[in-house]
Design a protein around this motif. Structure first.
Motif, mmCIF file in Angstrom:
data_model
loop_
_atom_site.group_PDB
_atom_site.id
_atom_site.type_symbol
_atom_site.label_atom_id
_atom_site.label_comp_id
_atom_site.label_asym_id
_atom_site.label_seq_id
_atom_site.Cartn_x
_atom_site.Cartn_y
_atom_site.Cartn_z
ATOM 1 N N LYS A 13 3.717 8.071 0.916
ATOM 2 C CA LYS A 13 3.535 6.478 0.833
ATOM 3 C C LYS A 13 2.907 6.185 -0.372
ATOM 4 O O LYS A 13 3.191 5.051 -1.170
ATOM 5 N N GLU A 14 1.843 6.941 -0.838
ATOM 6 C CA GLU A 14 1.047 6.587 -2.199
ATOM 7 C C GLU A 14 1.971 6.570 -3.202
ATOM 8 O O GLU A 14 1.894 5.941 -4.097
ATOM 9 N N ILE A 15 2.904 7.589 -3.271
ATOM 10 C CA ILE A 15 3.794 7.898 -4.601
ATOM 11 C C ILE A 15 4.965 6.768 -4.680
ATOM 12 O O ILE A 15 4.963 6.376 -5.598
ATOM 13 N N THR A 16 5.202 6.556 -3.503
ATOM 14 C CA THR A 16 6.222 5.468 -3.205
ATOM 15 C C THR A 16 5.874 3.881 -3.689
ATOM 16 O O THR A 16 6.501 3.229 -4.311
ATOM 17 N N ASP A 17 4.539 3.851 -3.083
ATOM 18 C CA ASP A 17 3.878 2.595 -3.598
ATOM 19 C C ASP A 17 3.728 2.217 -5.042
ATOM 20 O O ASP A 17 3.945 1.431 -5.529
ATOM 21 N N GLY A 57 8.357 -0.543 -10.665
ATOM 22 C CA GLY A 57 9.413 -1.576 -10.644
ATOM 23 C C GLY A 57 9.313 -2.874 -10.705
ATOM 24 O O GLY A 57 9.811 -3.632 -11.656
ATOM 25 N N ARG A 58 8.205 -3.241 -10.088
ATOM 26 C CA ARG A 58 7.818 -4.957 -10.283
ATOM 27 C C ARG A 58 7.196 -5.015 -11.792
ATOM 28 O O ARG A 58 7.468 -6.305 -12.230
ATOM 29 N N GLU A 59 6.441 -4.203 -12.217
ATOM 30 C CA GLU A 59 5.805 -4.435 -13.492
ATOM 31 C C GLU A 59 6.860 -4.469 -14.825
ATOM 32 O O GLU A 59 6.795 -5.302 -15.406
ATOM 33 N N ILE A 60 7.905 -3.711 -14.390
ATOM 34 C CA ILE A 60 9.135 -3.510 -15.261
ATOM 35 C C ILE A 60 9.905 -5.116 -15.151
ATOM 36 O O ILE A 60 10.190 -5.788 -16.134
ATOM 37 N N GLU A 61 10.128 -5.345 -14.039
ATOM 38 C CA GLU A 61 10.906 -6.554 -13.535
ATOM 39 C C GLU A 61 10.095 -7.849 -14.313
ATOM 40 O O GLU A 61 10.556 -8.807 -14.586
ATOM 41 N N ALA A 62 8.906 -7.673 -14.122
ATOM 42 C CA ALA A 62 8.066 -8.904 -14.619
ATOM 43 C C ALA A 62 8.076 -8.743 -16.053
ATOM 44 O O ALA A 62 7.224 -9.851 -16.885
ATOM 45 N N ARG A 109 7.107 -1.138 -20.075
ATOM 46 C CA ARG A 109 8.352 -0.761 -20.568
ATOM 47 C C ARG A 109 8.371 0.791 -19.919
ATOM 48 O O ARG A 109 7.403 1.293 -19.718
ATOM 49 N N ALA A 110 9.820 1.158 -19.860
ATOM 50 C CA ALA A 110 9.674 2.471 -19.163
ATOM 51 C C ALA A 110 9.149 3.717 -20.087
ATOM 52 O O ALA A 110 8.572 4.430 -19.627
ATOM 53 N N GLU A 111 9.094 3.358 -21.513
ATOM 54 C CA GLU A 111 8.445 4.401 -22.343
ATOM 55 C C GLU A 111 6.942 4.604 -21.912
ATOM 56 O O GLU A 111 6.209 5.355 -22.444
#
Ligand code: IPE
Ligand code: IPE
Ligand code: MG
Length: 255
Positions: free
Chosen positions: A157-161, A167-172, A176-178
């Motif tokens: 759960k910790e890793i999934t969170d 994902g949310r930070e990238i969407e916002a 950046r993935a790098e």
């Protein structure tokens, strides 16, 4: 400086003494406190008596860890999977933190212990969370032993969170993935601010990690004992630390 610590716990080279050097004390010890139910069953008692008795072992382990100079002690108290248990048992376990703190908090404050918690707060009953948050607040400026409870904690759960945060930070557009590296992940796990455990202890003879600190245990030394958690005392901790000090940690390199 070499500290010799007398112990009733038998050691294979010398039946009465375990030798622990104060120079190589594990900084962070994590414990999977297992076997409460079987301990009680062996005595013909209900499982909850085992949990009650296990609470006293938490106190003994905390004092012993503090005496050795261990800086962080993480205790696995309730997993995200433990909700599968009968409601009565879960209710009992959820009352234990407040009972433990009602009895021990004053002494822990005197000993300069800082209480922390990891795990999902949302799933906890209000009375459990209130007791934990009060203790965390009252001890936040203490700089002695950090006593970290894993309560409603699951490694997956910790890793999934953490992944969904990415994902949310990238969407916002804030990440950046790098920019994602192991440091970023570490900074966004529930254990942030704590070093990885140097030593993992599991009681009760089970040899598995049961969804505990899956990321953080990557290079921890593992120590298992057949004794049940309510039997755990300072001699067992000394034995685990003495064994830890006999190990060579290589982290994939050469010693
Ligand atoms: C550990 O003891 C306490 C918790 C998991 C909450 P158990 O309750 O798992 O005891 P056993 O393993 O059934 O003996
Ligand atoms: C692990 O013990 C969880 C805690 C000690 C809180 P369990 O008793 O839940 O683990 P399994 O089910 O034997 O793997
Ligand atoms: Mg168990």
């Amino acid at each position: 400086m070499i500290k010799r610590i007398r112990s009733w716990w038998r050691h294979k080279d010398n039946p009465n003494v375990v030798e622990i050097t104060s120079e190589n004390i594990p900084q962070h010890v994590a414990i999977i406190m297992d076997g409460n139910g079987r301990w009680a069953k062996r005595l013909g008692l209900p499982r909850i008596v085992g949990h009650q008795s296990g609470m006293k072992a938490v106190k003994r382990a905390t004092i012993a860890a503090d005496e050795l100079g261990i800086k962080y002690l993480t205790m696995y108290a309730f997993s995200t999977e433990n909700w599968k248990r009968p409601k009565d048992e879960v209710d009992f376990l959820m009352r234990l933190p407040q009972e433990f703190l009602a009895i021990e908090l004053d002494e822990l404050i005197q000993k300069n212990v800082q209480i922390r918690m990891m795990g999902d707060k949302e799933g906890l009953p209000k009375h459990t969370l209130d007791a934990m948050e009060k203790a965390i607040k009252l001890t936040e400026n203490n700089d002695g032993l950090v006593l970290n409870f894993a309560l409603n904690y699951g490694g997956r759960k910790e890793i999934t969170d953490c992944m969904s945060m990415i994902g949310r930070e990238i969407e916002a557009g804030r990440l950046r993935a790098e920019e994602i590296n192991s440091q970023w992940v570490e900074d966004h796990l529930q254990s942030t601010g704590l070093p990885d455990p140097d030593l993992l202890i599991r009681t009760s003879g089970e040899m598995r990690v049961s969804n505990f600190m899956l990321w953080q245990l990557a290079y921890s030394e593992l120590w298992f004992t057949d004794i049940y958690w309510p039997e755990f005392n300072k001699n067992h901790l000394h034995d685990a630390v003495a064994e830890y000090q006999r190990r060579t940690r290589r982290y994939g390199g050469l010693s």
